[in-house]
Design an enzyme around this catalytic site. Structure first.
Site, PDB file in Angstrom:
ATOM      1  N   GLY A   1       0.831  -1.128  -0.105  1.00  0.00           N
ATOM      2  CA  GLY A   1       0.049  -0.007   0.049  1.00  0.00           C
ATOM      3  C   GLY A   1       0.763   1.275   0.110  1.00  0.00           C
ATOM      4  O   GLY A   1       2.104   1.305  -0.607  1.00  0.00           O
ATOM      5  N   GLU A   2       0.594   2.320   0.692  1.00  0.00           N
ATOM      6  CA  GLU A   2       1.055   3.575   0.838  1.00  0.00           C
ATOM      7  C   GLU A   2       1.415   4.111  -0.578  1.00  0.00           C
ATOM      8  O   GLU A   2       2.511   5.189  -0.795  1.00  0.00           O
ATOM      9  CB  GLU A   2       2.142   3.570   1.790  1.00  0.00           C
ATOM     10  CG  GLU A   2       3.425   2.635   1.442  1.00  0.00           C
ATOM     11  CD  GLU A   2       4.573   2.866   2.620  1.00  0.00           C
ATOM     12  OE1 GLU A   2       5.770   2.984   2.474  1.00  0.00           O
ATOM     13  OE2 GLU A   2       4.307   2.816   3.746  1.00  0.00           O
TER      14      GLU A   2
END
Lengths: 345, 345
Positions: A311-312
């Site tokens: 993610g991120e």
């Protein structure tokens, strides 16, 4: 229709519904100009078809025959989740959300490293850290008023972007659980198939997570409005992601989407207007179970497929490099004419 | 054994055979150091497993716990092919090889643009432009002496590399034909399955190409020595690629391989010593028919899969970016300890 349908089904959802009814289209002349230029370059016709298409895509949405990816900007929306506080659906405690947010701000997370490599700036936007959503098993994630507030926050964040390409990511311990709930509620099929291990939960945790998703989905049986599903079983950063995508469209910013959470967040948009994601590409296919299936549902082919599940915006940030490559090989190139070669034998 | 087996089957092939018998191994301590560091970084265990493995791979072959990809160097070996002069097996005339070579030297080809983006330098090495190989349908591509000469040229080119990662590519109108012949002769199966459209030849051309490959493969029935197959039905730049891979191993240079031609060129190495390609990764799966199958045969998973079919190290050059990303997210990162987070719940 079930009596569980919230009264609010026809409301505006922070203006998102209105924005989705009148979406700008890409500039066809810019697309055509880039296409024509690609055909003159000294390389076999179609040898870089996908990258050439990427260059056309950037041109169309930037509305210019001279597309650029020189100042890509990443927005990472971060928030906490009631379900994660109440039930162990993640391999990590909820305070990791705040720790990661601090790392982004300090420039010491993976996304910062990838962004530096890609020449991008990254901004982490707190849309609900320390203010967890409702536990989606038992109640709506967000009140109508809070939903609207987050839409406004996200639109303001995109309006503040000084860049030429928008990359969207997220952080929120527990947020693959609401993502799976959105996918299960809107894309259907076996609920369990949309539930993966997220940050790496064990078998017992996976069982808990599946049960939680099933409970959330059952709670909203009869809710058919996709934006209402997002409010009911989504999360703060998920709503922000959806709003950011729509806001980018109106600012002529092409968007690179990241992994499973981002893709699930924007599913309600495309079910509201089937052109809603035309200005978006998917940077990466996550290793999270369900992402590949969701991408097939959206008809989006990811640029990268590296088994990442962070993610991120990490996958999307790497995809910036490919967007830059697609544009780099359109400028200053030798042409068939300059090399004195006929363009086909 | 057939009476067509060349007398030379046990000769050294420019020293390649000797070099292949005593290959250096990666440095295990460097690999372990990078692995240990990766586990401390503030991200879910295994979330970037492939990229972490890439960092370990660079460390092992560079023989350092502080691996770097700061000066990647691309070598593009270019040459002409007798088969392309004699038979229309390409969509382009043979003089395109020289035109492309000039474009590389002027920095105006796709590979130059990709290399600039990846922070790499590119050198085009002429190993036979204007000096076509034998028509592989009827005779050996290269004499034993010429084979040895090219091996020496390639080793010298690698010895002159001042860099930390080697990227290998090629240019040679018609060179997917000898590549298919090598694959068909050494990997077996249906010959036609190894023959693709290369730069984009039409149906009639594809038929001619298949016939040419079949004729070449039939001519060397009974030749079992992989290096001898390379000499018989390969080409100058293909021999150079194989030699460069072996030379890089001895210089502690990890190698990124490009598309179908490069992969076919190195197949004889791994059939001579099954560890011969351990220091190589494959940057890209080409759209050329046969490449995916060949990669499966080699057990190599490509970093990128973008439907490209350009050659000239273009796919491998983009993969440099991913190697750089793999290393970038190992330095200056927040750790579980620095963030005050326990590494597992």
């Amino acid at each position: 229709m079930s009596d569980r349908v919230p009264e609010r089904a026809n409301e505006s959802h922070g203006g998102l519904r209105d924005l989705l009814t009148d979406l700008p289209e890409p500039d066809a002349a810019s697309v055509a100009a880039v296409h024509a230029r690609a055909e003159e370059i000294l390389r076999p016709y179609g040898a870089l078809a996908w990258l050439d298409g990427l260059a056309e895509w950037v041109a169309g949405w930037q509305r210019t025959a001279v597309p650029r990816v020189e100042h890509p900007v990443g927005l990472i929306f971060a928030a906490d989740h009631g379900i994660a506080a109440a039930e162990e659906v993640s391999a990590y405690p909820t305070d990791v959300t705040a720790a990661m947010f601090a790392a982004y701000r300090q420039g010491r997370s993976t996304i910062n490293a990838f962004a530096r490599l890609a020449g991008a700036t990254v901004e982490a936007v707190d849309v609900g850290i320390g203010r967890p959503t409702g536990d989606i098993r038992f109640e709506a994630a967000l009140s109508p008023a809070r939903f609207d507030e987050i839409v406004d926050l996200a639109i303001a964040a995109v309006d503040a972007v000084d860049g030429d390409l928008l990359v969207l990511g997220e952080m929120g311990i527990g947020n693959t659980t609401p993502s799976a709930a959105i996918a299960a509620a809107l894309a259907g099929g076996e609920t369990a198939a949309w539930v993966g291990r997220g940050t790496g939960i064990d078998d017992a945790g996976l069982d808990r997570k599946r049960a939680a998703v099933q409970q959330a989905v059952r709670r909203i049986v009869g809710v058919t409005d996709p934006l209402e599903v997002l409010r009911e079983v989504g999360g703060s950063e998920l709503v922000a992601l959806a709003a950011a995508v729509v806001a980018a469209r109106r600012r002529s910013l092409p968007v690179v989407l990241d992994g499973y959470v981002v893709t699930a967040s924007v599913l309600p948009l495309v079910l509201t207007n089937d052109r809603a994601l035309d200005h978006c590409i998917v940077g990466h296919c996550s290793a999270e179970a369900g992402h590949r299936k969701l991408l097939e549902r959206l008809g989006k082919r990811p640029l990268l497929d590296l088994d990442m599940r962070l993610g991120e915006a990490s996958g999307a940030a790497l995809a910036i490099l490919l967007c830059r490559a697609a544009l780099a090989c359109h400028t200053g190139m030798a042409t068939f004419a300059s090399a004195g070669v006929s363009d086909r034998s």
